[in-house]
Write a protein that holds these residues in place. Structure first.
Motif, short mmCIF file in Angstrom:
data_model
loop_
_atom_site.label_atom_id
_atom_site.label_comp_id
_atom_site.label_asym_id
_atom_site.label_seq_id
_atom_site.Cartn_x
_atom_site.Cartn_y
_atom_site.Cartn_z
N HIS A 30 0.83 -1.20 0.00
CA HIS A 30 0.00 0.00 0.00
C HIS A 30 0.87 1.25 0.00
CE1 HIS A 30 0.79 -0.65 4.27
NE2 HIS A 30 0.45 0.60 4.51
N HIS B 73 1.94 3.82 1.63
CA HIS B 73 2.47 4.56 2.77
C HIS B 73 3.99 4.48 2.69
CE1 HIS B 73 -1.49 4.15 5.28
NE2 HIS B 73 -1.56 5.05 4.32
N HIS C 248 6.27 1.47 3.07
CA HIS C 248 5.99 0.28 2.26
C HIS C 248 6.34 0.48 0.79
CE1 HIS C 248 3.86 -1.73 5.65
NE2 HIS C 248 3.70 -0.46 6.01
N HIS D 261 -7.18 0.13 4.90
CA HIS D 261 -6.19 0.94 5.64
C HIS D 261 -5.62 2.04 4.76
CE1 HIS D 261 -2.48 1.79 7.91
NE2 HIS D 261 -1.81 1.52 6.80
N ASP E 259 -0.69 -3.75 6.16
CA ASP E 259 -0.99 -3.10 7.44
C ASP E 259 -2.36 -3.48 7.99
OD1 ASP E 259 1.47 -2.06 7.65
OD2 ASP E 259 0.89 0.05 7.53
ZN LIG Z 1 0.28 1.75 6.36
#
Ligand SMILES: [Zn+2]
Length: 257
Positions: free
Chosen positions: A65, A67, A70, A145, A164
């Motif tokens: 994802h 973020h 990551h 998320h 996550d």
């Molecule tokens: Zn995350």
């Protein structure tokens, strides 16, 4: 990073000193699949060295994802295609500057030219898989998320790389910018719960667990969401963690009260 440890045959996990972020390596016949390589500069260098020592080069990568922790990469890891869902790749592209700022704050020194350079995998659906010649790596996509969150399930070994979600050390972290944060998180948990044959779960942060542990975490997360939806103060054993976790909990509580 404490180096790579095997959670199932051919599936290795490294755990970062930063928020216990996990990196997963799936061994293949001609190189490995690398999921969410993280976090610090030194840890990525160590990961690249460990892979070289194993005679493994990354031939494909997956970011669960968009973020910052990551979507990291290092030149030492080579030029493998770094896949993500179309939604995740799009967010990484448009929010690159903010992701770089966050990375610099928590894990300084990364090469921003490599940050979030993700290739969208077209035609995402529940039957989609990462294109590579190693063990089948099925994708479970939801927006729980973050937009276009893609967990990876390895049916051959029963390993679910959950991204996550399914933490033991953190509460569910909702995407409060989404139109329906609670609904999309619940849908994500349901999608994960419907995966048959999970024998190991590897969360994006925290510790791997077995099948029973996986189901226990799903139940704990569902209970957390139910309590959150009521908008009243409540306790969760995971809230004894770092201060930001309590702050995020309070923020989520405010959103629903
Ligand atoms: Zn995350």
């Amino acid at each position: 990073m404490r180096g790579l440890s095997e959670v199932a045959p051919g599936v290795l996990v490294a755990t970062s000193t930063f928020e216990l972020t996990t990196t997963t390596v799936v061994l293949g016949p001609d190189g490995c699949l690398l999921i969410d390589p993280a976090v610090t500069l030194a840890e990525l260098a160590r990961l690249a060295a460990d892979l070289r020592e194993l005679g493994q080069r990354p031939v494909a990568a997956w970011s669960t994802h968009p973020h910052w922790d990551h979507v990291l990469w290092s030149r030492d890891l080579g030029n493998a295609p770094r896949y993500a869902t179309p939604a995740a790749a799009a967010v990484a592209e448009t929010e690159r500057a903010e992701l770089a700022r966050e990375a610099q704050r928590s894990a300084p020194g990364h090469d921003f030219a490599l940050l979030g350079r993700l290739t969208p995998l077209p035609g995402m659906n529940t039957a989609a898989a990462i294109p590579w010649d190693g063990p089948e790596a099925r994708l479970i996509v939801h927006d729980g998320h973050a937009p276009g969150h893609g967990a990876v399930f390895l049916p051959g070994t029963g390993v679910l790389v959950a991204g996550d979600m399914c933490y033991d050390v953190e509460i569910p972290l909702l995407d409060l910018a989404a139109s329906d944060p609670l609904g999309s998180y619940r849908a994500g948990l349901e999608r994960l719960a419907a995966v048959p044959g999970v024998r190991h779960v590897v969360p994006g942060h925290g510790h791997a667990g077995d099948g029973d542990e996986f189901r226990g975490r799903l139940a704990a997360d569902a209970a957390y969401l139910d309590a959150l939806a009521l908008g009243k103060t409540f306790a969760d054993p995971r809230l004894t963690g770092p201060g930001w976790l309590r702050d995020t909990h309070d923020q989520q509580l405010r959103y629903f009260s």
